[in-house]
Scaffold this active site. Structure first.
Site, short mmCIF file in Angstrom:
data_model
loop_
_atom_site.label_atom_id
_atom_site.label_comp_id
_atom_site.label_asym_id
_atom_site.label_seq_id
_atom_site.Cartn_x
_atom_site.Cartn_y
_atom_site.Cartn_z
N LYS A 97 47.55 19.96 52.62
CA LYS A 97 47.39 20.64 52.82
C LYS A 97 47.33 21.94 52.35
O LYS A 97 47.53 22.88 52.77
CB LYS A 97 46.64 21.16 54.34
CG LYS A 97 46.43 20.32 54.78
CD LYS A 97 44.95 19.41 54.46
CE LYS A 97 43.45 20.57 54.09
NZ LYS A 97 42.73 19.63 53.42
N SER A 128 44.78 25.25 58.41
CA SER A 128 44.12 23.94 57.52
C SER A 128 44.15 22.46 57.93
O SER A 128 43.14 22.36 57.72
CB SER A 128 44.69 24.23 55.75
OG SER A 128 44.44 23.26 55.09
N GLY A 130 39.78 24.59 49.85
CA GLY A 130 38.86 25.19 49.84
C GLY A 130 38.17 25.73 51.00
O GLY A 130 36.47 26.04 50.11
P1 A3P Z 1 41.99 24.94 52.36
O1 A3P Z 1 41.01 23.77 51.90
O2 A3P Z 1 41.92 24.80 54.20
O3 A3P Z 1 41.59 26.45 51.88
P2 A3P Z 1 45.95 19.46 49.82
O4 A3P Z 1 45.12 18.93 48.22
O5 A3P Z 1 47.12 19.17 49.64
O6 A3P Z 1 45.03 18.94 51.38
O7 A3P Z 1 45.13 20.92 49.84
C1 A3P Z 1 43.74 21.81 49.96
C2 A3P Z 1 43.76 23.69 50.04
O8 A3P Z 1 44.40 23.38 49.03
C3 A3P Z 1 42.81 24.07 50.47
O9 A3P Z 1 43.10 24.28 51.40
C4 A3P Z 1 43.18 25.53 49.50
O10 A3P Z 1 43.91 26.57 49.98
C5 A3P Z 1 44.91 24.97 48.44
N1 A3P Z 1 43.57 25.23 46.80
C6 A3P Z 1 44.82 26.21 46.41
N2 A3P Z 1 44.15 25.29 45.04
C7 A3P Z 1 42.93 25.64 45.15
C8 A3P Z 1 42.18 25.83 44.64
N3 A3P Z 1 42.38 25.88 42.85
N4 A3P Z 1 41.39 25.21 44.38
C9 A3P Z 1 40.84 24.35 45.56
N5 A3P Z 1 42.03 24.42 47.04
C10 A3P Z 1 42.61 24.86 46.21
#
Ligand code: A3P
Length: 324
Positions: free
Chosen positions: A57, A155, A276
């Site tokens: 996350k 998150s 996101g």
């Molecule tokens: P949220 O969905 O809570 O906003 P991971 O891939 O490690 O699971 O992390 C998910 C998080 O990546 C998302 O959390 C989001 O905030 C973040 N993130 C950072 N850059 C992003 C991007 N370009 N597109 C989508 N999510 C992104």
């Protein structure tokens, strides 16, 4: 001189050496004798040279996607069970052996300047991972992404909620994070999964007990989100990759609210709905609780970064200066 049948012999051996019951895969390329008896279809360059370890996350999928756009990098092939993450070093996949792992990497690379990388966001806080990763990949570069641990916890809660988890759906975020040790086990488990990975310094010290500080890159996850070009520039420098201009590869997508891969001048390809997500902002009570909870961990992280000669990210300065 007497010997026993193989099975009995093995049983006797492991009775005498219980410490060897759990395998620790070494690097077959480190010893010419091992290399000689290794499968002809395997090649030392197959082993990943970069591990993106998470935690979950923090933007690890975005980073994985952005790294995959770099012409000098090749990721592992997806696993049918765990998608892009192989989760080799942290669970029973490890017991499937080295060949299982290596079968997910291209046997030879078209371009010899290319290197392979793997991302499994659960590596960060996996108990056995740093030791296992170091035994196999002692020269690997390790990349971690850190965001505010409070935001990470929230998150994660939202992530689990959207997967229909009954505990996350029946209890508020505040009830989860403030659950005490007499709370029902499922609630304590969720609390731990929300809170524990955010104790960043604790886990980073474990990585640093195995790998040298020069092998570790700490990416600011909030920078990756707001200005991925700068974050990727710093990472390219650390990995000593030929410079690629991510301004030409990424574009802010107002609808998604994130940077996405530029497909053409007017089209972007963003990460899926589960990255996101849209959810309400964290309530004040939880934010205050988490600020206090993480203060000792954030203080230790700040000291660790200073010790390594790394910049202290803005989110960490903000959390430490916030009036708890
Ligand atoms: P949220 O969905 O809570 O906003 P991971 O891939 O490690 O699971 O992390 C998910 C998080 O990546 C998302 O959390 C989001 O905030 C973040 N993130 C950072 N850059 C992003 C991007 N370009 N597109 C989508 N999510 C992104």
């Amino acid at each position: 001189l007497a010997s026993a049948p193989p099975l009995a012999l093995a049983e006797k051996y492991f009775q005498l050496r219980p410490d060897e019951l759990n395998p620790l895969w070494g690097n077959p390329c480190d010893d010419v004798r091992h290399r000689r008896i290794w499968s002809k279809s395997k090649w030392c360059g197959t082993l990943p040279r970069v591990l993106v370890i998470g935690p979950q996350k923090t933007g690890s999928t975005a980073l994985y996607t952005f790294l995959g756009m770099h012409p000098s990098l090749v990721s592992n092939l997806p696993s049918p069970a765990t998608y892009e993450e192989l989760q080799f070093f942290n669970n029973n996949n490890y017991l499937k052996g080295l060949d299982w792992y290596l079968n997910f990497f291209p046997p030879s690379l078209g371009n010899t300047s290319q290197i392979t990388f793997e991302k499994s966001a659960t590596y960060f806080d996996g108990d056995l991972v740093p030791r296992r990763a170091h035994a196999l990949l002692p020269n690997a570069k390790i990349v971690t992404i850190l965001i505010s641990p409070s935001k990470r916890a929230y998150s994660w809660y939202q992530h689990i909620r959207s997967h229909g988890d009954p505990v996350a759906n029946n209890y508020t975020f505040y009830t989860v994070i403030s659950a005490n040790d007499s709370a029902p086990k499922p609630l304590r488990d969720l609390r731990n999964r929300c809170l524990n990975p955010g104790k960043y310094s604790h886990y980073l010290e474990r990585w640093l007990a195995e790998f040298s500080g020069h092998q570790l890159h700490v990416m600011d996850g909030s920078l990756l989100r707001s200005d991925p070009v700068s974050a990727m520039n710093a990472l390219q420098k650390f990995l000593k990759l030929p410079h690629v201009d991510y301004n030409k590869l990424l574009k802010y997508d107002a609808k998604k609210g994130f940077y996405c891969q530029m497909v053409s001048n007017d089209r972007t390809k963003c990460l899926g709905k589960s990255k996101g997500r849209v959810y309400p902002p964290m309530d004040e009570l939880s934010a205050k609780f988490l600020r206090r909870y993480y203060t000792p961990h954030n203080t230790a992280l700040s000291k660790l970064l200073v010790r390594l000669g790394r910049p202290v990210p803005q989110w960490l300065k903000d959390e430490l200066s916030a009036d708890g």
